[in-house]
Structures are given as C-alpha cells and as structure tokens.
Design an enzyme around this catalytic site. Structure first.
Site, mmCIF file in Angstrom:
data_model
loop_
_atom_site.group_PDB
_atom_site.id
_atom_site.type_symbol
_atom_site.label_atom_id
_atom_site.label_comp_id
_atom_site.label_asym_id
_atom_site.label_seq_id
_atom_site.Cartn_x
_atom_site.Cartn_y
_atom_site.Cartn_z
ATOM 1 N N LYS A 20 0.852 -1.199 0.000
ATOM 2 C CA LYS A 20 0.000 0.000 0.000
ATOM 3 C C LYS A 20 0.892 1.257 0.000
ATOM 4 C CE LYS A 20 -3.655 -2.778 1.921
ATOM 5 N NZ LYS A 20 -4.899 -2.874 2.693
ATOM 6 N N SER A 53 -6.671 -9.214 6.703
ATOM 7 C CA SER A 53 -6.180 -9.559 8.040
ATOM 8 C C SER A 53 -5.601 -10.978 8.106
ATOM 9 C CB SER A 53 -7.279 -9.371 9.087
ATOM 10 O OG SER A 53 -7.692 -8.010 9.117
ATOM 11 N N HIS A 71 -8.054 -3.226 -6.512
ATOM 12 C CA HIS A 71 -8.079 -3.284 -5.044
ATOM 13 C C HIS A 71 -9.248 -2.436 -4.526
ATOM 14 C CE1 HIS A 71 -7.007 -2.914 -0.856
ATOM 15 N NE2 HIS A 71 -6.285 -4.011 -1.024
ATOM 16 N N GLY A 82 -7.631 -4.732 7.017
ATOM 17 C CA GLY A 82 -7.072 -3.800 7.995
ATOM 18 C C GLY A 82 -7.905 -3.662 9.253
HETATM 19 P P1 13P Z 1 -4.586 -6.382 5.581
HETATM 20 O O1 13P Z 1 -3.793 -7.673 5.471
HETATM 21 O O2 13P Z 1 -3.839 -5.275 6.216
HETATM 22 O O3 13P Z 1 -5.948 -6.618 6.143
HETATM 23 O O4 13P Z 1 -4.818 -5.890 4.050
HETATM 24 C C1 13P Z 1 -5.294 -6.777 3.127
HETATM 25 C C2 13P Z 1 -5.200 -6.153 1.779
HETATM 26 O O5 13P Z 1 -5.899 -5.202 1.481
HETATM 27 C C3 13P Z 1 -4.214 -6.694 0.838
HETATM 28 O O6 13P Z 1 -4.403 -6.184 -0.439
#
Ligand code: 13P
Length: 255
Positions: free
Chosen positions: A11, A214, A96, A174
């Site tokens: 990200k 997650s 995404h 997240g």
């Molecule tokens: P998290 O693993 O932080 O939940 O994010 C998942 C994600 O959006 C991967 O593209």
C-alpha cells in the site's frame, strides 16, 4: 496442482530508502520455502527500482499496486504496464477495494487495467470482494459475480495463465476481522464456479485464488488448508519480514 502464491501489498507505507532492507529481509526469511511458494512484494511504483535491485538473485518477485491501460500519454499520475515491465517488475494488482473506494475505480476500468497487464506479460492479481453492507444484504454472490464477469470481459482462457483472483472481503481489510476459513472457502468455490462458466472447468481449476483481509501467521494455516484457497494477498503483515515469512511458511506446509 496450483502453486500457492503469497503476495504482499505494501500500500502507501514503505519509502524508497526503506525498500531494499525489507525485500532483503523477506528473501532471507523465506528462502527455505521459495521453491514451494510463489513469493511477491507489490510496492508503491516509486519503490520498484529499489525492490527489483534488492530482489535480484533471490526468488522474490516484485510488482506494483496498479497500472494504467494505455501504453503512454497524457495521464498525469498513472503508470503504464510497459513502464512496469521496463523497471523489471513482473506482477501487478488491479481492482483493489481501496482503489474502488477512494479513486473511482469501476469494474470497467478494472477490466481495462487487467487486460493491459495480461497483454504486457505481467501476472495480474485482480481483486474482488463485498462490503459489510453487501454481505449483510446477502449480496455476496451478486457483487463478486459482477466484479468477475465485468472485470474479466474479453479475457480468454489462454490469458488465465497470467491471472490470479484475490478475494478480499472489504470488511476484513485492515480491521483485524478475518473471514472464517468456511466463509472464505464458500466464496472461493463460488469464484471458481464463475471462472468455470467464463473459461471452462479445466481452466478454472488452474487459476489461483488468493484470500486477503487480516491474514496473519496465526490464521494463515487454517485458511490455506481449504480446497480453493491458493494463497494470500497480505497488507499489514507484509510490512514485517518475520510475519510475512510466517504466512509463507504456512503456505509451504499446506502445499
Ligand atoms: P490487511 O492484510 O492489512 O488486512 O490488508 C489486506 C489487503 O488489502 C491486501 O491487499
């Protein structure tokens, strides 16, 4: 047999000056599993040169988090698939949910980006997934089905060799809330059935479907044990080499 693929989605988190250290730490911590599991770090575009240099001579692949569908032109702020290839990356994420939510991404633009990525020879991880409101309204299959059908319009069975689908329930990203292995498997099976309708059952069996939301070392094994869960797209846990390696080790054990 589908080789498991674990990809980090950094990200907007790691600076160019921090990139080499993280890629090298990932390569070192995962070297023992690299024959069994495809390992990828998808980084901010500005980190790609540093990531490619650090990954040289290792089995860690590098990708970006988005791409534009045109080859070049007046598209301020965008990067083309040709630029990604030229920089030495081999993977890209499309669709995404954060791009859909904050940057006006639609199923149609996801389709254009996905097709451009495949045409450029990149392996594309196309994300689909429902919001909490959609899940509560019993719309998971309708939403994910539409994202797949529109997102994969004019993609051919032959193109599927370069296609990975990432199922990321938006409510699990997240938030620390993971889909249960059964909830995830149900949607993964639906995705594979939809791919079978689009491309034929034989091709659908070859396409890898990642879970994202997650995923951590502590819950990866039970998710990756499910029949149709072929990997993970990892946000937060991909920013720490030890956590990322923990997930990759679980994937190697599940292979
Ligand atoms: P998290 O693993 O932080 O939940 O994010 C998942 C994600 O959006 C991967 O593209």
């Amino acid at each position: 047999m589908r080789k498991k693929i674990i990809a980090g989605n950094w990200k907007m988190n790691i600076k160019p000056s921090e990139t080499a250290a993280l890629v090298k730490a990932v390569a070192e911590a995962t070297a023992a599993f690299a024959d069994k599991v495809e390992i990828v770090c998808c980084t901010p575009a500005i980190d790609v040169p540093a990531a490619v240099a650090a990954a040289a001579g290792t089995k860690v692949g590098v990708g970006t988090e988005n791409c534009h569908w045109e080859d070049h032109g007046a598209y301020t702020g965008e990067i083309s698939t040709g630029m990604i290839v030229d920089a030495g990356a081999n993977y890209v994420i499309t669709g995404h949910s954060e791009r859909r939510q904050y940057f006006g991404e639609t199923d149609e633009t996801v389709n254009k980006r996905t097709r451009a990525a495949i045409a450029a020879g990149l392996t594309v991880m196309m994300c689909v997934g429902e919001t909490l409101a959609e899940r509560e309204a019993d719309l998971v299959e309708e939403v994910v089905g539409r994202q797949l059908k529109v997102g994969l319009k004019d993609v051919t069975p032959a193109d599927c060799a370069k296609l990975v689908i990432a199922y990321e329930p938006v409510w699990a990203i997240g938030t620390g809330k993971t889909a249960t292995p059964e909830q995830a498997q149900d949607v993964h099976a639906f995705i594979r059935a939809t791919l079978a309708k689009l491309f034929g059952a034989e091709t659908a069996e070859t396409v890898r479907i990642q879970y994202g939301g997650s995923m951590k070392p502590g819950n990866a094994a039970e998710l990756l044990a499910k029949r149709d869960i072929d990997g993970g797209l990892i946000g937060g846990a991909a920013l720490k080499a030890a956590d990322f390696a923990g997930i990759i080790s679980a994937a190697a054990a599940a292979q």
